[in-house]
Design an enzyme around this catalytic site. Structure first.
Site, PDB file in Angstrom:
ATOM      1  N   GLY A  12       0.810  -1.204   0.000  1.00 35.80           N
ATOM      2  CA  GLY A  12       0.000   0.000   0.000  1.00 35.80           C
ATOM      3  C   GLY A  12       0.844   1.254   0.000  1.00 35.80           C
ATOM      4  N   PHE A  13       0.189   2.365  -0.203  1.00 39.27           N
ATOM      5  CA  PHE A  13       0.851   3.655  -0.373  1.00 39.27           C
ATOM      6  C   PHE A  13       1.699   4.042   0.841  1.00 39.27           C
ATOM      7  CE2 PHE A  13      -0.171   8.453  -0.305  1.00 39.27           C
ATOM      8  CZ  PHE A  13       1.037   8.773  -0.853  1.00 39.27           C
ATOM      9  N   ILE A  14       1.084   4.111   2.012  1.00 40.25           N
ATOM     10  CA  ILE A  14       1.806   4.530   3.210  1.00 40.25           C
ATOM     11  C   ILE A  14       2.758   3.441   3.684  1.00 40.25           C
ATOM     12  CG2 ILE A  14       1.564   5.221   5.632  1.00 40.25           C
ATOM     13  CD1 ILE A  14      -1.194   6.390   4.844  1.00 40.25           C
ATOM     14  N   TYR A 166     -16.587   3.194   6.534  1.00 41.51           N
ATOM     15  CA  TYR A 166     -15.132   3.218   6.685  1.00 41.51           C
ATOM     16  C   TYR A 166     -14.743   3.796   8.036  1.00 41.51           C
ATOM     17  CZ  TYR A 166     -10.347   4.956   6.071  1.00 41.51           C
ATOM     18  OH  TYR A 166      -9.017   5.246   6.239  1.00 41.51           O
ATOM     19  N   LYS A 170     -13.029   1.865  11.426  1.00 41.62           N
ATOM     20  CA  LYS A 170     -11.796   2.304  12.073  1.00 41.62           C
ATOM     21  C   LYS A 170     -12.027   2.649  13.543  1.00 41.62           C
ATOM     22  CE  LYS A 170      -8.436   1.900   9.167  1.00 41.62           C
ATOM     23  NZ  LYS A 170      -7.289   1.012   9.508  1.00 41.62           N
TER      24      LYS A 170
END
Length: 336
Positions: A12-14, A166, A170
């Site tokens: 993933g990006f992070i 979402y 979280k």
């Protein structure tokens, strides 16, 4: 002494950037990723290919919500990894960055978000408990804050009214994390990330899309009138903060943001200016799950971690455009 870290969502990006920072510091990283199709998997493969060549990195394709598979591979990290010494836990920390992200998509598939973000977190917490891994980092989101919260958002704000599945998933993950801290003594740092952008970013996020579409002379879509404000945060700042969170803190929820809220229209104008091309904008109604503004109060990150954002949005956009131009032939094929 080098440490050994498990980083989930490593393609993933992070997470890919976090892996790079850990590897550059001389640590060993075991990376897990499901490699799902939440967005174009070829971009995940592109990031992963850059990690595979680095010494100290090993990879396993795995869904963190599958308890049997996680249990099977938790101790070794994968078929190519060496088992750690028996007198210490398998990992010095677990950095759980695997998640289904995105507000609008979660309205369409809330079950997928619950499975990845809630069940997946629970599975990993339970493995940490049984294996003696004391440090756990959880990626959370600024989407927990809503229109009823004053800006800039503080970590002690009321987050009991999430506006999307979402955000709700979280919030549930954060609650599970606290339970494992309270009952089992896990040292847990929860990071609420604010609108992360940068090279190789998620293609469903605005800056990746706008850089590509404006560069290619294509129209862009804006939900709302462009006055909505976001605290855009460059990925290197986010990755630095995440690594800084590996210190012993007990249980803390910490904002990581750019500490500056700018209108989306400003970002579009800045990308157009730096690309040297005007933006053709198609406006659509604002989504009910989108908040009008985000802005992180980062005083807690400064106090506990000595962290602050370093890259202003103007320079971040310049780097995104330069990166897109360098990799244009590949990135223009990514499905938006």
């Amino acid at each position: 002494m080098p440490n050994r870290y498990l980083v989930t969502g490593c393609a993933g990006f992070i997470a890919a950037r976090v892996c790079e920072l850990l590897l550059e510091a001389g640590h060993a990283v075991v990376g897990w990723d499901e490699l799902n199709d939440a967005y174009d998997p070829s971009l995940k493969q592109w990031r992963l290919a850059r990690l595979r060549n680095r010494p100290g990195f090993s990879f396993l394709q795995i869904d963190i919500s599958r308890a049997d598979a996680v249990r099977e591979w938790f101790a070794t990290g994968g078929p190519s990894a060496d088992s750690p010494p028996s007198d210490r836990p398998p990992y010095d920390a677990v950095i759980n960055l695997a998640a289904r992200a995105g507000v609008r998509a979660s309205v369409l598939r809330p079950d997928v978000y619950y499975q990845a973000n809630c069940i997946g977190t629970l599975v990993l917490l339970e493995q940490c408990r049984t294996a003696g891994v004391k440090k756990f980092i959880l990626a959370s989101t600024s989407s927990l804050y809503g229109a009823h919260n004053p800006v800039p958002y503080r970590e002690d704000a009321d987050t009991n009214r999430p506006l999307s599945p979402y955000a709700a998933s979280k919030k549930a993950a954060e609650t599970l994390a606290y339970t494992y801290h309270y009952l089992h003594g896990l040292d847990i740092t929860v990071f609420r990330y604010f609108t992360v952008y940068g090279p190789a970013g998620r293609p469903d996020m605005s800056i990746f899309r706008f850089v590509r579409q404006i560069s290619e002379g294509e129209p862009i879509t804006v939900f709302g009138d462009g006055s909505q404000r976001r605290d855009f945060t460059y990925v290197d700042d986010i990755a630095r903060g995440t690594v800084a969170g590996l210190t012993e803190l007990g249980y803390e929820v910490i904002n990581l943001g750019g500490d500056r809220s700018v209108p989306l229209a400003f970002v579009i104008d800045e990308i157009s200016r730096q690309c040297g091309r005007p933006a053709t904008i198609e406006y659509r109604p604002a989504h009910p799950a989108d908040v009008p503004a985000t802005w992180a109060d980062v005083a807690k990150a400064r106090s506990l971690l000595g962290w602050k954002p370093e890259l202003p949005i103007e320079e971040g956009i310049r780097r995104c455009i330069a990166w897109y131009r360098e990799h244009r032939e590949t990135m223009r094929q990514i499905r938006l």
